[in-house]
Design an enzyme around this catalytic site. Structure first.
Site, PDB file in Angstrom:
ATOM      1  N   SER A  28      47.039   8.446  61.112  1.00 59.98           N
ATOM      2  CA  SER A  28      47.841   8.939  62.236  1.00 59.98           C
ATOM      3  C   SER A  28      48.939   9.880  61.773  1.00 59.98           C
ATOM      4  CB  SER A  28      48.463   7.757  62.986  1.00 59.98           C
ATOM      5  OG  SER A  28      47.468   6.932  63.552  1.00 59.98           O
TER       6      SER A  28
ATOM      7  N   GLY B  10      39.572  10.938  68.080  1.00 59.09           N
ATOM      8  CA  GLY B  10      40.244  10.841  69.364  1.00 59.09           C
ATOM      9  C   GLY B  10      41.706  11.219  69.252  1.00 59.09           C
TER      10      GLY B  10
ATOM     11  N   ASP C 205      43.949  -1.656  66.761  1.00 57.96           N
ATOM     12  CA  ASP C 205      42.940  -1.210  65.789  1.00 57.96           C
ATOM     13  C   ASP C 205      42.528  -2.314  64.827  1.00 57.96           C
ATOM     14  OD1 ASP C 205      42.671   1.339  66.778  1.00 57.96           O
ATOM     15  OD2 ASP C 205      44.116   2.228  65.403  1.00 57.96           O
TER      16      ASP C 205
END
Length: 435
Positions: free
Chosen positions: A22, A92, A316
């Site tokens: 991320s 995504g 996650d």
């Protein structure tokens, strides 16, 4: 690519956590906006961040990789319409964040992805961006996403209907790249990597909490240029190593440089409630992100009722938590996790199918799982389907540590999207994973 893992006597040694996926993608985007020469250390050289990098270069950024260092160079021209579709592969995060970022740049672009990404919901990002003034078309709320025109409004206020760090970050990036202010209220606290990065770069962010949730006010402010940035380790990747050491016998492992952001590391809190033997040492702060080394030892885990409030911060990690729960004494209850249905796969269904193949007694709920753990090693005779999902594949390969006859997991190539050296890393600690 199919992989097998087998039971072993122990896990031991030290491993450096791979870079955070991320954060790697966010520093590429925000670093490109700064338009200066930056060297990024600890970047996760995996398919998802690389897809984001290629897309940014197609917009006019100048980003290059040289071994373990990524360099962003000053560009002489502004961002411009890309010469082709921006292919985000399976990412995504990349698609949602870039949709916001590009919307603020006032350029036109079409974002596409692979078959899996093309099935994931994008209205959650597109709808608020449309309210902010953008003209965007989709395929019934899914990719391709075509950014056509319109201008981002200043001082836009948005109350998020769902807890999503990607949606929050997309809207913040739209405001940042357009030079506007925005106020966002989230119902539950989600990952705050974007806020921390903007703060680190001198941006003005005010945060307040109330009965309605957490409100983030990002004021239009000029960010400071930097020459270097260091990406901390990915807690989501460390989670697989942590659970592997906990469920295996006679094991002790140290995982170095793990990101310990409180909005990401909720799994530690859950595992400690389950009687896990975990110690954090050498705590520090790197580029405004908490990090440290984690020592994990074999543990007799106990089932718990996972608090609903922590679910958004462990979303996650629920597949690997389910594996831990499979070898915990008693029952583990996971609810309020319907967001798992719209990940790279329907992870609730995929996890349930894997548990069924392992002969773990459990109930699949509409929004979670109830898992009845066992202290015994298992015999697993059927192959486990990963559904092309990297986190499902890695989770059930870890489960092979407690299988008398090993476990075979189908379609593991997607592991490359987030943890390229997963098998090598785990084998260096004593696992036996092979094709």
């Amino acid at each position: 690519m199919n992989l097998e893992s087998h039971s072993i006597n122990e896990l031991s040694g030290e491993v450096t956590c791979p870079g955070d996926k991320s954060i790697s993608q966010r520093i590429l985007i925000i670093g490109s906006l700064l338009n200066c020469d930056i060297k990024i250390y600890g970047f996760l050289d995996a398919e998802d961040p690389n897809s984001t990098m290629l897309a940014l270069n197609n917009l006019g950024a100048s980003i290059k990789k040289d071994k373990n260092i990524v360099s962003i160079s000053h560009r002489s021209k502004p961002f411009s319409n890309p010469s082709s579709f921006l292919d985000l592969g399976n990412s995504g995060t990349g698609m949602r964040l870039l949709t916001g970022f590009i919307s603020g740049l006032n350029i036109e672009a079409t974002l596409i992805g692979d078959e899996s990404l093309s099935m994931r919901p994008m209205s959650r990002v597109v709808d608020p961006l449309t309210l902010m003034g953008k003209e965007i078309s989709t395929n019934s709320g899914k990719a391709p996403i075509q950014i056509i025109g319109g201008n981002i409004k200043d001082n836009f206020e948005y109350v998020m209907p769902i807890a999503s760090a990607q949606v929050k970050s997309s809207l913040m990036l739209a405001s940042l790249s357009s030079g506007n202010s925005i106020k966002i209220t989230e119902p539950k606290i989600t990952r705050d990597h974007t806020e921390k990065m903007i703060e680190y770069l001198g941006g003005s962010i005010e945060v307040s909490e109330s009965s309605e949730g957490k409100t983030i006010f990002l004021k239009n402010s000029k960010l400071s240029k930097i020459s270097t940035y260091e990406v901390v380790g990915d807690f989501s990747s460390a989670a697989f190593i942590i659970v592997a050491a906990l469920i295996s016998k006679n094991s002790e492992v140290m995982i170095k440089n793990v990101g310990l952001n409180k909005t990401r590391s909720g799994l530690l809190e859950v595992l400690l409630k389950m009687n896990a033997n975990i110690e954090i040492v050498n705590k520090t702060k790197t580029c405004n992100e908490d990090c440290g080394d984690i020592i994990v030892k074999s543990s007799q885990l106990e089932g718990i009722n996972v608090p609903n409030s922590i679910i958004p911060n462990i979303i996650d990690e629920i597949p690997i938590l389910s594996v831990a729960a499979s070898f915990a004494e008693g029952q583990t209850i996971i609810k309020n996790a319907s967001e798992l249905k719209v990940k790279e796969s329907d992870r609730l269904h995929a996890t349930s199918m894997g548990l069924k193949t392992m002969n773990i007694k459990h109930d699949l709920l509409d929004d979670g799982l109830i898992i009845n753990g066992t202290q015994d090693d298992l015999e697993i005779h059927e192959e486990i389907e990963s559904f092309g999902d990297h986190r499902i594949a890695m989770s059930f390969l870890i489960a092979g540590l407690r299988s008398k006859n090993g476990v075979k997991v189908r379609d593991c190539s997607n592991i490359e999207t987030s943890f390229p050296n997963f098998s090598k890393t785990m084998n260096n600690l004593g696992m036996n994973i092979n094709e």
